[in-house]
Scaffold this motif. Structure first.
Motif, PDB file in Angstrom:
ATOM      1  N   GLY A 228       1.946  -5.313   0.860  1.00 43.45           N
ATOM      2  CA  GLY A 228       1.062  -6.383   0.436  1.00 43.45           C
ATOM      3  C   GLY A 228      -0.338  -6.225   0.999  1.00 43.45           C
ATOM      4  N   CYS A 229      -0.668  -5.058   1.532  1.00 39.52           N
ATOM      5  CA  CYS A 229      -2.014  -4.828   2.056  1.00 39.52           C
ATOM      6  C   CYS A 229      -3.034  -4.923   0.925  1.00 39.52           C
ATOM      7  CB  CYS A 229      -2.119  -3.427   2.642  1.00 39.52           C
ATOM      8  SG  CYS A 229      -1.213  -3.214   4.157  1.00 39.52           S
ATOM      9  N   SER A 230      -4.232  -5.422   1.276  1.00 37.14           N
ATOM     10  CA  SER A 230      -5.294  -5.459   0.283  1.00 37.14           C
ATOM     11  C   SER A 230      -5.793  -4.042   0.059  1.00 37.14           C
ATOM     12  CB  SER A 230      -6.425  -6.332   0.786  1.00 37.14           C
ATOM     13  OG  SER A 230      -6.966  -5.739   1.940  1.00 37.14           O
ATOM     14  N   GLU A 231      -6.462  -3.840  -1.078  1.00 40.07           N
ATOM     15  CA  GLU A 231      -6.982  -2.510  -1.384  1.00 40.07           C
ATOM     16  C   GLU A 231      -7.923  -2.019  -0.292  1.00 40.07           C
ATOM     17  OE1 GLU A 231      -6.468   0.137  -3.699  1.00 40.07           O
ATOM     18  OE2 GLU A 231      -4.706  -1.135  -3.537  1.00 40.07           O
ATOM     19  N   LYS A 233      -7.864  -2.719   2.842  1.00 41.76           N
ATOM     20  CA  LYS A 233      -7.088  -2.291   3.998  1.00 41.76           C
ATOM     21  C   LYS A 233      -6.431  -0.935   3.722  1.00 41.76           C
ATOM     22  CE  LYS A 233      -4.785  -4.250   7.699  1.00 41.76           C
ATOM     23  NZ  LYS A 233      -4.194  -5.325   8.418  1.00 41.76           N
TER      24      LYS A 233
END
Ligand code: SF4
Lengths: 322, 579
Positions: A228-231, A233
């Motif tokens: 679920g990491c943001s792009e 990150k």
């Protein structure tokens, strides 16, 4: 463990270089003084100066005593006397050094920063609009020699548009101080710095981009996305950390060429740094000066490479634990 | 509680008592021109894990990634997770979902973990992404608890991935998936590349992990599917071709592809050698996708895509309803005068399989063979071939059924040379012109590893060694490419080394052409190596029938047990023990 090993390697390299500085002139045929100071020096040399030099280099003593004397002088920061400037070499170098450090240092930081940032953004959007336009622009820039770029910028911004000064690091005799001095310095710095940045960015950018493109395909990227990491990150925390390893190595090796590049760029813009100094010393056949500058530059390259190697072990645990 | 493939809305509505967590409808994924998933319909309910099996490239991983919205192809269809369509969610909503509600355990390949970050930090990140509000201390405790629960050694927590064994990496990957206690867990080849002991411990851990959740297990390892799942879906070229309860599906597969998968998977209990699936995936556009590799395809298979159908517990996509029963004997009774030789004998032989008929001499096994061939008349009962009652044995029958006997000379006319003997069935059936027939003779001789030069063609089988003559007899029987071969003690007169060659040849034919074998023998050790199913016959009655592996390991009838004991006593290992 790894760090100590690296430090020792560099120390050995450093000592070896210095020893070479001692041995090479000794191996030249003819008068050692002539080897040290060049034949023209003999013309202007007074018997008094000659005696002084023989004394300093212990030329009338054994080779071992000469060696000790050599180290002793170095330890005191004594790099010899420049007869062209009529001053100790060390003193002259120390005056020129800050300008080179300012130019090379800021060029280094800015080009690395922008090259990496652009590379990350471009590589993680492979095939996208931004990627394609950046890639085209920087490919065009790639491979321009420093002095060609310097001359182009000088002609365009210095001569044609006349927005930047043509030469020097400060406006002579203006007596500016404080803030306006800083502005003046930056004004003079702009063109040589711009040259450097434009020449250095493409290499760093291309490697970062390439490396990013490869890393973005790695399976840990999928793992990160699935967390679920943001792009953002995914790009900076995961991919970039791995992509920068080869870039770091490149930056280290580029350091040597940046410093040699400084020789040309400083010449083009008559920037009063080590490069310019070296050029003039070469014209004057000011051997002690040349030797001192080269020693200084070698030292700089060594130090930067040492830093890069140390950083590498921090960034790549596989090396640190190997 | 029911998890099932959903292709018929009404049917599902009746049976679902528990709300499905995940409903996939008409899922298609394309990478450019290539379509990876060609319309998947699946449903998943909590606590009933679903295994997705199939060869690599069938689209299993793409299916898993699509559920997380991570597939990079062009996706269409619907993936409804708790009534939200994942394919329609904006990226930031998806990111909130990933890892928190749906998590994936990746295969511990090289670099499934970030090589430059500490294991513990990578697990912690999975939690931090979703629980940034938690105080630092609680977070650390939280992560520690998870690491303990996946049984990762404490001294590995601060290690980097390259310092971990494959098993430890897999544990870390499980920890990453489990840290947010997701509702749906997707396991992608969770034990691939691990050694057997590690696999066993990982499976135990996974069993614990998926308890009380919904889970999809993507694997090519059938034993993993068997151990972890309630339901199994078989994926072939991006389509579900069979679906059912894992136990039943893996023990009694119905689709020819599933059967092939299971046959090529090494199983401790099976005596028969591994058999593969002929050909490879071709991704044809029309017809059944398995058609080019299927040994029982018929004309419709080329033209029309079979739909997935069946009762709710077992669905299959095949125009012929799966592997067909090729031969069926129903209550056959035969007598010679007043002696009853066969009483109420029933057995089924499926396409591409071997049924071993085991019994001592005089048990009636040869009589059964002769009855099937129409050489002995049955008093009662029925014989069906490909589902149709067999009446008079005509050309059409012999075209599909052939027999070889213990003595090859029984089936070969002594006055014929090899060319004539092998070509005889073709001549009787009036197939092709004489030159074509000779070509076919050469072909089958070659396939039976016999020379096909002029000298050999003109030699007489009666002058040959037993093994060679038997192979000529087999070549003769196979010249018509029959669907069923009845082999009555085909190798009992031969040396073991010759026997091995002949058996291997027959099994190869079975694998490539789907030849069904009725293998009649008194040798249970041999039968075990060639058969899928076994029927034990005694005094004209079948006393036990079932899967060969089951009969060998758990014989129920005392007679079977006695046969097995005798066979075991004859085993070379035990002989050495005794002497
Ligand atoms: S019989 Fe036809 S439909 Fe069934 S698997 Fe074979 S080719 Fe496909």
């Amino acid at each position: 463990m790894g760090k100590i090993k690296i430090l020792l390697t560099y120390l050995t390299a450093f000592l070896l270089i210095l020893t070479l500085c001692f041995i090479l002139p000794k191996m030249m045929a003819g008068d050692p003084l002539m080897a040290l100071y060049g034949d023209e020096a003999l013309v202007v040399m007074t018997p008094q100066l000659q005696a002084e030099l023989i004394e300093r280099f212990a030329l009338n003593k054994t080779l071992f005593e000469q060696f000790v004397a050599f180290w002793g002088a170095l330890a005191h920061g004594d790099l010899g006397e420049s007869y062209a400037y009529n001053a100790p070499v060390a003193e002259v170098i120390v005056k020129a050094l800050p300008w080179t450090l300012l130019l090379v240092g800021s060029a280094f930081i800015i080009s690395a920063l922008f090259g990496i940032l652009l590379g990350i953004e471009s590589g993680s959007r492979r095939g996208g609009r931004l990627d394609r336009s950046l890639l085209t622009c920087l490919m065009l820039l790639n491979g321009f020699p420093d002095f060609v770029m310097g001359i182009l910028l000088l002609l365009l911004f210095g001569v044609l548009l006349a927005i930047f000064p043509l030469a020097g690091a400060v406006t002579p005799y203006s007596g500016e101080t404080g803030f306006s001095l800083v502005i003046d310095i930056l004004h003079h710095l702009a063109l040589p710095l711009g040259t450097f940045i434009l020449v250095r960015i493409p290499g760093i950018y291309l490697l970062t981009r390439n490396s990013m493109v490869m890393q973005m395909e790695e399976s840990y990227i999928m793992t990160a996305r699935a967390k679920g990491c943001s792009e953002c990150k995914v790009r900076y925390h995961h991919s970039a950390r791995n992509s920068l390893l080869p870039v770091l190595t490149l930056i280290g090796t580029q350091m040597a060429s940046i410093i040699t590049g400084a020789l040309f760029v400083e010449r083009v813009f008559s920037y009063p740094g080590l490069g310019n100094l070296l050029y003039e010393s070469l014209l004057n056949r000011d051997y002690p000066m040349i030797q001192g500058i080269l020693l200084m530059m070698t030292l700089m390259v060594l130090v930067i490479n040492l830093l890069v190697d140390l950083l590498y072990t921090r960034f790549d645990p596989r090396v640190a634990h190997a | 509680m029911n998890a099932k493939v959903n292709f018929n809305q009404n049917m599902v509505a009746e049976h679902v008592t528990d709300q499905p967590v995940l409903q996939i409808r008409g899922l298609k994924v394309n990478y450019g021109e290539k379509s990876i998933l060609q319309g998947i319909d699946l449903e998943l309910t909590p606590d009933q894990p679903l295994a997705v099996i199939g060869e690599s490239g069938a689209g299993k991983t793409t299916l898993g990634l699509s559920i997380l919205g991570l597939s990079r192809g062009q996706v269409s269809g619907e993936i409804a997770f708790k009534n939200r369509d994942i394919l329609a969610l904006p990226l930031n909503e998806l990111q909130k979902l990933r890892g928190r509600e749906i998590a994936m355990v990746f295969q511990s390949m090289a670099n499934a973990l970030n090589p430059v970050l500490k294991v513990k930090d990578q697990v912690a990140e999975a939690a931090q992404v979703h629980k940034s509000f938690l105080p630092k201390k609680n977070m650390a405790q939280w992560v520690e608890d998870v690491l303990v629960s996946v049984e990762l050694d404490r001294d590995k927590w601060s290690a980097f991935p390259h310092q971990l064994s494959g098993g430890a990496k897999q544990r870390a990957l499980i920890a990453i998936a489990m840290v947010n206690s997701p509702d749906l867990l997707i396991l992608d080849e969770p034990t691939a590349l691990q050694d057997p002991l590690t696999t066993a411990t990982i499976i135990r851990l996974l069993k614990k992990s998926i308890q009380g959740r919904s889970a999809i297990i993507i694997t090519h390892d059938l034993s993993v599917a068997a151990q972890l799942s309630h339901w199994t879906a078989v994926l072939y070229e991006g389509r579900v071709i069979e679906y059912g309860r894992s136990r039943e599906l893996l023990q009694k597969p119905r689709h020819p592809y599933t059967r092939g998968l299971i046959r090529s998977f090494p199983d401790m209990m099976r005596g028969k050698d591994l058999q593969g699936i002929p050909g490879r995936s071709e991704w044809l556009q029309d017809g059944c996708s398995f058609q080019p590799r299927c040994t029982q395809s018929i004309s419709i298979c080329k033209d029309r895509q079979p739909i997935l159908q069946g009762d709710k517990r077992h669905l299959i996509a095949c125009h012929r309803g799966g592997v067909i029963p090729l031969l069926e004997c129903r209550n056959i009774s035969t007598s010679f005068g007043s002696t009853k030789v066969l009483q109420d004998v029933s057995c089924i032989l499926a396409e591409g399989e071997t049924l071993a008929l085991i019994g001592e001499s005089g048990s009636g096994k040869t009589t059964l063979a002769r009855t099937i061939m129409g050489l002995v008349h049955e008093d009662g009962g029925e014989i069906l071939l490909e589902g149709k009652t067999v009446g008079k044995r005509d050309k059409n029958f012999y075209n599909r059924v052939q027999m070889i006997c213990q003595n090859p000379m029984e089936s070969i006319n002594p006055g014929m040379n090899v060319l004539q003997a092998v070509g005889e069935p073709l001549a009787i059936q009036k197939i092709g012109r004489s030159a074509d027939r000779d070509d076919q003779v050469r072909k089958v001789l070659n396939a039976a590893e016999l020379p096909n030069n002029k000298i050999f063609l003109q030699s007489y089988p009666h002058h040959m060694s037993g093994g060679e003559a038997q192979r000529v007899a087999i070549a003769r029987a196979l010249a018509l490419e029959p669907r069923l071969l009845i082999a009555d003690e085909p190798t009992s007169a031969l040396d073991p080394s010759v026997q091995e060659k002949i058996i291997r040849y027959l099994l190869n034919l079975q694998e490539k052409k789907g030849l069904a074998l009725l293998f009649i023998s008194h040798d249970i050790a041999l039968a075990r190596k060639v058969s899928d199913r076994m029927a034990v016959i005694r005094n004209g009655r079948i006393v036990e029938t079932g899967q060969t592996s089951k009969i060998i390991t758990h014989p129920r009838h005392p007679y079977t047990r006695a046969l097995l004991e005798i066979a075991a006593a004859g085993s070379m290992c035990s002989m050495r023990l005794k002497s």
